[in-house]
Write a protein that holds these residues in place. Sequence first.
Motif, PDB file in Angstrom:
ATOM      1  N   ASP A 216       0.825  -1.205   0.000  1.00  0.00           N
ATOM      2  CA  ASP A 216       0.000   0.000   0.000  1.00  0.00           C
ATOM      3  C   ASP A 216       0.863   1.261   0.000  1.00  0.00           C
ATOM      4  N   SER A 220       1.604   4.186  -3.386  1.00  0.00           N
ATOM      5  CA  SER A 220       1.067   5.532  -3.194  1.00  0.00           C
ATOM      6  C   SER A 220       2.185   6.556  -3.280  1.00  0.00           C
ATOM      7  N   VAL A 224       1.308   7.513   4.050  1.00  0.00           N
ATOM      8  CA  VAL A 224       0.158   6.658   4.385  1.00  0.00           C
ATOM      9  C   VAL A 224       0.181   6.382   5.888  1.00  0.00           C
TER      10      VAL A 224
END
Length: 737
Positions: A216, A220, A224
């Motif tokens: 993740d 990105s 995060v």
Amino acid sequence: MESCNCIEPQWPGDELLMKYQYISDFFIALAYFSIPLELIYFVKKSAVFPYRWVLVQFGAFIVLCGATHLINLWTFTIHSRTVAIVMTTAKVLTAVVSCATALMLVHIIPDLLSVKTRELFLKNKAAELDREMGLIRTQEETGRHVRMLTHEIRSTLDRHTILKTTLIELGRTLALEECALWMPTRTGLELQLSYTLRQQNAVEYTVPIHLPVINDVFSSNHAVRITPNCPVARIRPLAGKYMPGEVVAVRVPLLHLSNFQINDWPELSTKRYALMVLMLPSDSARQWHVHELELVEVVADQVAVALSHAAILEDSMRARDLLMEQNVALDLARREAETAIRARNDFLAVMNHEMRTPMHAMIALSSLLQETELTPEQRLMVETVLKSSNLLATLINDVLDLSRLEDGSLQLDIGIFNLHSLLKEVRNLIKPVASVKKLMISLNLAQDLPMYASGDEKRLMQTLLNVVGNAVKFSKEGSISITASVAKSDSLKDFRARDFFPVPSDNHFYLRVQVKDSGSGISPQDIPKLFTKFSQAQTLATRNYGGSGLGLAICKRFVNLMEGHIWLESEGLGKGCTATFMVKLGIPELSNESKFPFVPKTSANHGQTNFPGLKVLVMDDNGVSRTATKGLLMHLGCDVTTVCSNEECLRVISHEHQVVLLDVCMPGIDGYELAVSIREKFAKRHEKPLIIALTGNTDKATKENCTRVGINGVIQKPVSVDRMRSIFVELLEQRVL
């Protein structure tokens, strides 16, 4: 009816009061009409007042009140019924609106008291200012970190220092509890905890790189938020009763990490990332703000740029150090090569003199023996010895020339010469050899071929003799044609020579010589090999001719040195061969045509073949060479005296000696100083003898030294009877004895 006994009359007093009331009612009406205008302006400009309709109702009440006061202006005098009705209506409306407004205020006053209008306004302004201050703080922090990272790049090439300093600055700026950097391992399948803010030595803790939380973050472009319990967030053990602080992670692109000295990391592409994890303090309810996350993202990008810059600078420094080492090695190799070249040249110079001296004796004595009474068998043996000696002398010349060509020490000796005479001389030299094999030799000179040219006559003649000599050697019968012309501009560029770029001009021309024979021919695949040294066409026919394989290799180098090109053409074995070369020659000025070359040439025909009574002094330190030279000169009718030292030469020489043959390359003896001493001994010009250098070395330096000390000519050893005769004729023709 009795009259009033009042002290003061009443009417005048009432009139004054009426005037004051009239004026007061006018100003009251004016004020009442202005107040609604102000309320309307307030309602339009106010963005926070919640009960605008109440203000509108209140404004209507005020307008009606003002209207009643305005109507009163007409009631101070006698007025009509209409005015009374209007006045009554206005007062009734005023009463209704006044009561309605009063009742409404009683109802909304509690609501108005509960609305914190000023507080709401200030809160909105505070939030707006907070956002602006956050942006300003983000810009300042970003600028500071950019300056810090730039300073680290300029001050050090250690990427570990850059990363460690970045963590420290982030921890100080954001008041972090912990900050860590996870780097990919050598295999690229795991992330290793490499740097932390609070721990001096990072724990070698690894996590799989394919965890969902890591994917993740890597997918990105922004920071995060991650849970404090995920594997990459467990960078510090929890203690006490406090809950862990918020944690964010951001990717750091690894642009280039060659030789990054942690666990032998490999070179990583731009699609690989490191992971930066940042943790807020656990003893507070603080949360991440937007401007802080933006700061973390900017710093992560700057870290990536810093790593790439450091890698580039480090690679540049490494390349510079490697280049310096290579330059040192090359300089050492160059000095060693120069030393080897000097040693080789010194060796060749000594060997040149030492080999030519016995060759001079062999050729001189063999040529003398050839002119005596010999039986046919003896003459054949003498001719064989003489031929072998000449072949050995040619081989010595080729080896020495090739050596100087390869090390670049051979330079052209530019001078003005008779081009027609040179071509005819080559034909006359080759003609006796060709006549033995019954070969016809023809020479064709183009009409536009200049009589005189500027160039290296010796190298051009050597090239011609090699090319024509090959044609004679490989031809058993038939004919050989030599054609010389000026190369036309349209034929200068030859498709076979990609590196040959002739440029015509008015100061020079390109001599084109074509030698065509009817000999054994050459296979097309063997032609490129013939210009390689020690190489010959490997056929049975060519093996029988012998040779060293140096002739064409030297020709090619001579032609290249003269800015020309040489090539061969043959349709195959048994079909003959055509050799063509072009060389660049200068066009001499007419005033310089009288300046003939310094080294004498061999002439084909001489009117005088002997020199009876010519007194010659021979100076040579080698006894064999002295004997051979004396024998040649005595055969030509000369009166010869020989000496072996400078002192003896200066003591013996007199004005009766017309010619001095002097070896200028004697070990331990300076022949040039001896030539100067001889010139100084004879002050009068007619008493000075003709000084001729007899040496085995005829390079450019030797010729320049001979010219400097006033030597009249140079003869290269070895010398035969015919060559000595032709040289004496040519030298003596330039001076009346």
